[in-house]
Scaffold this motif. Sequence first.
Motif, PDB file in Angstrom:
ATOM      1  N   VAL A 142       0.857  -1.175   0.000  1.00  0.00           N
ATOM      2  CA  VAL A 142       0.000   0.000   0.000  1.00  0.00           C
ATOM      3  C   VAL A 142       0.894   1.226   0.000  1.00  0.00           C
ATOM      4  O   VAL A 142       1.834   1.326   0.794  1.00  0.00           O
ATOM      5  CB  VAL A 142      -0.924  -0.007   1.241  1.00  0.00           C
ATOM      6  N   ALA A 143       0.590   2.159  -0.845  1.00  0.00           N
ATOM      7  CA  ALA A 143       1.462   3.326  -1.007  1.00  0.00           C
ATOM      8  C   ALA A 143       1.663   4.052   0.300  1.00  0.00           C
ATOM      9  O   ALA A 143       2.777   4.322   0.719  1.00  0.00           O
ATOM     10  CB  ALA A 143       0.856   4.262  -2.061  1.00  0.00           C
ATOM     11  N   ASP A 144       0.572   4.367   0.960  1.00  0.00           N
ATOM     12  CA  ASP A 144       0.663   4.969   2.282  1.00  0.00           C
ATOM     13  C   ASP A 144       0.064   3.973   3.237  1.00  0.00           C
ATOM     14  O   ASP A 144      -1.133   3.741   3.243  1.00  0.00           O
ATOM     15  CB  ASP A 144      -0.112   6.295   2.334  1.00  0.00           C
ATOM     16  N   SER A 145       0.916   3.351   4.063  1.00  0.00           N
ATOM     17  CA  SER A 145       0.489   2.175   4.814  1.00  0.00           C
ATOM     18  C   SER A 145      -0.608   2.522   5.799  1.00  0.00           C
ATOM     19  O   SER A 145      -0.630   3.586   6.390  1.00  0.00           O
ATOM     20  CB  SER A 145       1.681   1.580   5.577  1.00  0.00           C
ATOM     21  N   VAL A 146      -1.531   1.567   5.947  1.00  0.00           N
ATOM     22  CA  VAL A 146      -2.592   1.739   6.911  1.00  0.00           C
ATOM     23  C   VAL A 146      -2.061   1.361   8.282  1.00  0.00           C
ATOM     24  O   VAL A 146      -0.923   0.956   8.446  1.00  0.00           O
ATOM     25  CB  VAL A 146      -3.793   0.833   6.535  1.00  0.00           C
TER      26      VAL A 146
ATOM     27  N   VAL B  71      -4.319   8.865  10.056  1.00  0.00           N
ATOM     28  CA  VAL B  71      -2.961   8.320   9.961  1.00  0.00           C
ATOM     29  C   VAL B  71      -2.983   6.834  10.285  1.00  0.00           C
ATOM     30  O   VAL B  71      -3.975   6.292  10.787  1.00  0.00           O
ATOM     31  CB  VAL B  71      -2.003   9.054  10.924  1.00  0.00           C
ATOM     32  N   ASP B  72      -1.826   6.193  10.011  1.00  0.00           N
ATOM     33  CA  ASP B  72      -1.660   4.804  10.427  1.00  0.00           C
ATOM     34  C   ASP B  72      -0.974   4.763  11.781  1.00  0.00           C
ATOM     35  O   ASP B  72      -0.809   5.782  12.456  1.00  0.00           O
ATOM     36  CB  ASP B  72      -0.878   4.026   9.365  1.00  0.00           C
ATOM     37  N   ASP B  73      -0.560   3.582  12.210  1.00  0.00           N
ATOM     38  CA  ASP B  73       0.068   3.449  13.533  1.00  0.00           C
ATOM     39  C   ASP B  73       1.431   4.130  13.613  1.00  0.00           C
ATOM     40  O   ASP B  73       1.962   4.316  14.706  1.00  0.00           O
ATOM     41  CB  ASP B  73       0.213   1.967  13.891  1.00  0.00           C
ATOM     42  N   PHE B  74       2.000   4.440  12.461  1.00  0.00           N
ATOM     43  CA  PHE B  74       3.299   5.113  12.437  1.00  0.00           C
ATOM     44  C   PHE B  74       3.156   6.600  12.112  1.00  0.00           C
ATOM     45  O   PHE B  74       4.122   7.250  11.711  1.00  0.00           O
ATOM     46  CB  PHE B  74       4.212   4.432  11.414  1.00  0.00           C
ATOM     47  N   ASP B  75       1.915   7.109  12.293  1.00  0.00           N
ATOM     48  CA  ASP B  75       1.607   8.527  12.073  1.00  0.00           C
ATOM     49  C   ASP B  75       1.841   8.975  10.639  1.00  0.00           C
ATOM     50  O   ASP B  75       2.083  10.156  10.377  1.00  0.00           O
ATOM     51  CB  ASP B  75       2.413   9.415  13.039  1.00  0.00           C
ATOM     52  N   GLN B  76       1.777   8.038   9.698  1.00  0.00           N
ATOM     53  CA  GLN B  76       1.862   8.375   8.286  1.00  0.00           C
ATOM     54  C   GLN B  76       0.451   8.620   7.743  1.00  0.00           C
ATOM     55  O   GLN B  76      -0.467   7.864   8.064  1.00  0.00           O
ATOM     56  CB  GLN B  76       2.539   7.257   7.493  1.00  0.00           C
ATOM     57  N   PRO B  77       0.241   9.656   6.942  1.00  0.00           N
ATOM     58  CA  PRO B  77      -1.108   9.973   6.444  1.00  0.00           C
ATOM     59  C   PRO B  77      -1.685   8.818   5.624  1.00  0.00           C
ATOM     60  O   PRO B  77      -0.975   8.139   4.879  1.00  0.00           O
ATOM     61  CB  PRO B  77      -0.881  11.212   5.573  1.00  0.00           C
TER      62      PRO B  77
END
Length: 420
Positions: free
Chosen positions: A107-111, A377-383
């Motif tokens: 996934v491009a921006d991980s969930v 965001v995901d668990d790593f605070d990535q959008p």
Amino acid sequence: MTDLQMSLIAASGVFVVGVIGYNKWQEYKARKSVERAFSSDHDDVLMRSGAAPERSAAERTPAERGPAAPVERHEPVFDANAVAAEPEVLVPGADALAEPVVHVPPVADSVSVAATAVAATATGATAAAVPSAHVAEPTLAPLVGAATPPAPPAQPAETLVDPLIDCLIPLNAEGPLRGERILPALQKLRRVGNKPVHFVGLAVSGDWEPIVHGGVYTKLQAGVQLATRTTALNELEYSEMVTRLRAVADEIGAEPEVPDMIEVMSEAKNLNRFVAGHDAQLGVNLASKGAPWAMSTLIGALENAGFDVRPDGRFVMPDEEKGVLFTLSTNVTLGADTTSRLTLLLDVPCVAPARDGFGRMVACAKALELRLDGAIVDDFDQPLLDSSLEEIAGQVREFYQEMDAADIPAGSTRALRLFS
């Protein structure tokens, strides 16, 4: 030479003659004994030119009698009318129950970690949990197999006693049973371990229904659930079920037909494997872009968004029928003053596809994102971008198709019983 010497010489001669004579006599006796032992009254046929005299069968040795006459052999004859054909028993193969190999497309921006793991389960569990017979047959087929007596045709697909997820135990009575008489006894057996136990009766109308006051039933069935979200029915629980059920049956004047434990345990494990392979929960995180949110302000915003605050502190989003669509966690204890992170959680197998739980959860997260000045965001605070969310939505649709193929549709009575 004196007389004494002459006497001694004479005595010696007599003694020597006596010894020699005695030895000759013993030799003669031994020779005669040997001749008698090896002598035979029969003629030597090898030394005669004529044929040997005929002897009776009783006098012949086995070697002389020769091989015995062959016994007439009778081939077995298969009588199709006398032998009933045995029914073919289909047993799910080990391959159908093998653990699936889960593959998650990048996934491009991980969930979030929870969403990714659950989405992977939804993607890779096609061959996971249900024997192939259930996938191929959309009709209801009991997982208990040979251990469970077949349900009468009048029984609906989903009742309190369900042949797909329960071990069915018929209770045979000599005559009709009245509900008010048997209910007190049946109330004594409602659960073994964490597995619910239900009873239904065949009413005079021909329908299976729960036991109620005023009802008259010609047959009874008990059902113990084979698996829950946490464990499968085990040997101790089943033994307890059988013991307590016999006591109840004695009290109401009935006799239970108890299935074999080994077969019931096998089917319980199969069903538990299905539940474990489809226990999917999807989470979407909402993080504050600035200072943490004050709980007093946050509660009001969540109530305005449509959440119900439960006594245990959970925030629940209901649908039009007051069912639970998804929940929200503040990720802090009840006494905390602030929080900087919210998590929206969808229990996928408990929400029917028609209710669009995932779509409405994402829409709610986006509304809160604007209202609270946050970010999804995901668990790593990535959008989490829309493309990632749409990919997960596709995996959820595949997950629903798998549950439909297993005759356990998401949000159905069966699914709610299994995943409660």
